[in-house]
Motif scaffolding. Structure first.
Motif, PDB file in Angstrom:
ATOM      1  N   THR A 117       0.866  -1.172   0.000  1.00  8.16           N
ATOM      2  CA  THR A 117       0.000   0.000   0.000  1.00  8.16           C
ATOM      3  C   THR A 117       0.906   1.226   0.000  1.00  8.16           C
ATOM      4  O   THR A 117       1.621   1.466   0.965  1.00  8.16           O
ATOM      5  CB  THR A 117      -0.909   0.030   1.249  1.00  8.16           C
ATOM      6  OG1 THR A 117      -1.604  -1.210   1.352  1.00  8.16           O
ATOM      7  CG2 THR A 117      -1.899   1.168   1.162  1.00  8.16           C
ATOM      8  N   PHE A 118       0.867   1.974  -1.097  1.00  7.04           N
ATOM      9  CA  PHE A 118       1.694   3.169  -1.206  1.00  7.04           C
ATOM     10  C   PHE A 118       0.799   4.338  -1.603  1.00  7.04           C
ATOM     11  O   PHE A 118       0.239   4.363  -2.697  1.00  7.04           O
ATOM     12  CB  PHE A 118       2.806   2.979  -2.239  1.00  7.04           C
ATOM     13  CG  PHE A 118       3.711   4.157  -2.343  1.00  7.04           C
ATOM     14  CD1 PHE A 118       4.641   4.430  -1.354  1.00  7.04           C
ATOM     15  CD2 PHE A 118       3.607   5.032  -3.408  1.00  7.04           C
ATOM     16  CE1 PHE A 118       5.472   5.531  -1.432  1.00  7.04           C
ATOM     17  CE2 PHE A 118       4.430   6.149  -3.500  1.00  7.04           C
ATOM     18  CZ  PHE A 118       5.363   6.396  -2.506  1.00  7.04           C
ATOM     19  N   THR A 119       0.623   5.284  -0.673  1.00  9.64           N
ATOM     20  CA  THR A 119      -0.162   6.493  -0.917  1.00  9.64           C
ATOM     21  C   THR A 119       0.582   7.672  -0.282  1.00  9.64           C
ATOM     22  O   THR A 119       1.651   7.491   0.313  1.00  9.64           O
ATOM     23  CB  THR A 119      -1.572   6.405  -0.296  1.00  9.64           C
ATOM     24  OG1 THR A 119      -1.457   6.397   1.130  1.00  9.64           O
ATOM     25  CG2 THR A 119      -2.319   5.163  -0.762  1.00  9.64           C
ATOM     26  N   ALA A 120      -0.031   8.843  -0.351  1.00  9.20           N
ATOM     27  CA  ALA A 120       0.550  10.015   0.314  1.00  9.20           C
ATOM     28  C   ALA A 120       0.539   9.841   1.833  1.00  9.20           C
ATOM     29  O   ALA A 120       1.297  10.493   2.547  1.00  9.20           O
ATOM     30  CB  ALA A 120      -0.229  11.266  -0.074  1.00  9.20           C
ATOM     31  N   PHE A 121      -0.310   8.935   2.333  1.00  6.99           N
ATOM     32  CA  PHE A 121      -0.461   8.733   3.774  1.00  6.99           C
ATOM     33  C   PHE A 121       0.205   7.460   4.291  1.00  6.99           C
ATOM     34  O   PHE A 121       0.517   7.373   5.473  1.00  6.99           O
ATOM     35  CB  PHE A 121      -1.953   8.679   4.133  1.00  6.99           C
ATOM     36  CG  PHE A 121      -2.729   9.851   3.620  1.00  6.99           C
ATOM     37  CD1 PHE A 121      -2.662  11.077   4.267  1.00  6.99           C
ATOM     38  CD2 PHE A 121      -3.500   9.746   2.472  1.00  6.99           C
ATOM     39  CE1 PHE A 121      -3.370  12.164   3.788  1.00  6.99           C
ATOM     40  CE2 PHE A 121      -4.209  10.831   1.989  1.00  6.99           C
ATOM     41  CZ  PHE A 121      -4.146  12.049   2.641  1.00  6.99           C
ATOM     42  N   ASP A 122       0.384   6.461   3.451  1.00  5.09           N
ATOM     43  CA  ASP A 122       0.884   5.160   3.879  1.00  5.09           C
ATOM     44  C   ASP A 122       1.982   4.649   2.951  1.00  5.09           C
ATOM     45  O   ASP A 122       1.926   4.864   1.740  1.00  5.09           O
ATOM     46  CB  ASP A 122      -0.253   4.119   3.871  1.00  5.09           C
ATOM     47  CG  ASP A 122      -1.396   4.508   4.775  1.00  5.09           C
ATOM     48  OD1 ASP A 122      -1.155   4.667   5.981  1.00  5.09           O
ATOM     49  OD2 ASP A 122      -2.529   4.649   4.274  1.00  5.09           O
ATOM     50  N   ASN A 123       2.959   3.958   3.551  1.00  6.66           N
ATOM     51  CA  ASN A 123       3.991   3.270   2.798  1.00  6.66           C
ATOM     52  C   ASN A 123       4.196   1.918   3.458  1.00  6.66           C
ATOM     53  O   ASN A 123       5.026   1.764   4.337  1.00  6.66           O
ATOM     54  CB  ASN A 123       5.287   4.079   2.755  1.00  6.66           C
ATOM     55  CG  ASN A 123       6.332   3.443   1.858  1.00  6.66           C
ATOM     56  OD1 ASN A 123       6.077   2.443   1.195  1.00  6.66           O
ATOM     57  ND2 ASN A 123       7.520   4.023   1.853  1.00  6.66           N
ATOM     58  N   ILE A 124       3.394   0.943   3.038  1.00 10.37           N
ATOM     59  CA  ILE A 124       3.391  -0.377   3.664  1.00 10.37           C
ATOM     60  C   ILE A 124       3.782  -1.416   2.617  1.00 10.37           C
ATOM     61  O   ILE A 124       3.159  -1.508   1.563  1.00 10.37           O
ATOM     62  CB  ILE A 124       1.998  -0.712   4.242  1.00 10.37           C
ATOM     63  CG1 ILE A 124       1.590   0.344   5.278  1.00 10.37           C
ATOM     64  CG2 ILE A 124       1.989  -2.107   4.843  1.00 10.37           C
ATOM     65  CD1 ILE A 124       0.140   0.279   5.693  1.00 10.37           C
ATOM     66  N   ASP A 125       4.797  -2.180   2.924  1.00 10.32           N
ATOM     67  CA  ASP A 125       5.232  -3.292   2.077  1.00 10.32           C
ATOM     68  C   ASP A 125       5.406  -4.477   3.019  1.00 10.32           C
ATOM     69  O   ASP A 125       6.371  -4.530   3.787  1.00 10.32           O
ATOM     70  CB  ASP A 125       6.535  -2.944   1.358  1.00 10.32           C
ATOM     71  CG  ASP A 125       6.932  -3.973   0.318  1.00 10.32           C
ATOM     72  OD1 ASP A 125       6.235  -5.004   0.188  1.00 10.32           O
ATOM     73  OD2 ASP A 125       7.933  -3.746  -0.378  1.00 10.32           O
TER      74      ASP A 125
END
Length: 178
Positions: A117-125
């Motif tokens: 999940t990569f957004t302006a708010f989240d960076n989850i791998d």
């Protein structure tokens, strides 16, 4: 006589439901309108308790990937990708109507795989095992309600995204005692 009493008396019928569909995943929070797409397949053991309630243990998988565009066709770096095996159980409540029976279901399960999940708010791998909350609604079609047309969602709070599908399913009855 004892063996007949030992069987689970509250399960009236058993069936297998096989579903296939258009998979999707999207982040909870996004600046761009991002929905990534792919493939979905699932099998369920249908345990009918009453004409209006069923227990449904399930196993399936979903594969989604980003094409680098948002819903409007604009380029974006935001994405919500899922490549996972799904396992869990649901309860389905349905209107016992021949030909067109609406339903809703909810449960608990686990997703095993790779999630990004990569957004302006989240960076989850993340890779591994996470929990999900399945929620579905749709219609059972046909005289015996053996065709399923519905939307299935798997809310995955630990990775800030949901996966889901628009799916079609067919139910095959198992040897049921009358």
């Amino acid at each position: 006589m004892t063996s007949n009493l030992v069987e689970a008396q509250f399960i009236k019928e058993k069936s297998i439901n096989a579903q296939i569909g258009y998979g999707l995943s999207a982040p909870y929070n996004s600046v761009d309108e991002v929905v990534d797409d792919g493939f979905f397949a699932q099998g369920e053991l249908v345990l009918k308790v009453k004409s209006w309630i069923e227990f449904r243990p399930y196993a399936g998988f979903i594969l989604t990937s980003s094409n680098g565009e948002d819903l409007n066709g604009n380029p974006t770096i935001e994405k919500a990708e899922t490549k996972a095996f799904l396992l869990g159980g649901k309860v389905r409540v349905r209107a016992p109507i021949p030909w067109v029976a609406p339903y809703v279901e909810i449960g608990i399960g686990t997703s095993i795989g790779k999630f990004e999940t990569f957004t302006a708010f989240d960076n989850i791998d993340k890779s591994g095992i996470i929990y999900h909350i399945p929620f579905s609604f749709g219609l059972e079609l046909g005289k015996n309600n053996n065709v399923d047309l519905g939307f299935s969602y798997y809310f995955q709070p630990s990775i800030e995204q949901f996966a889901g599908a628009f799916a079609v399913g067919i139910t095959f009855p198992l040897n049921n005692k009358k």
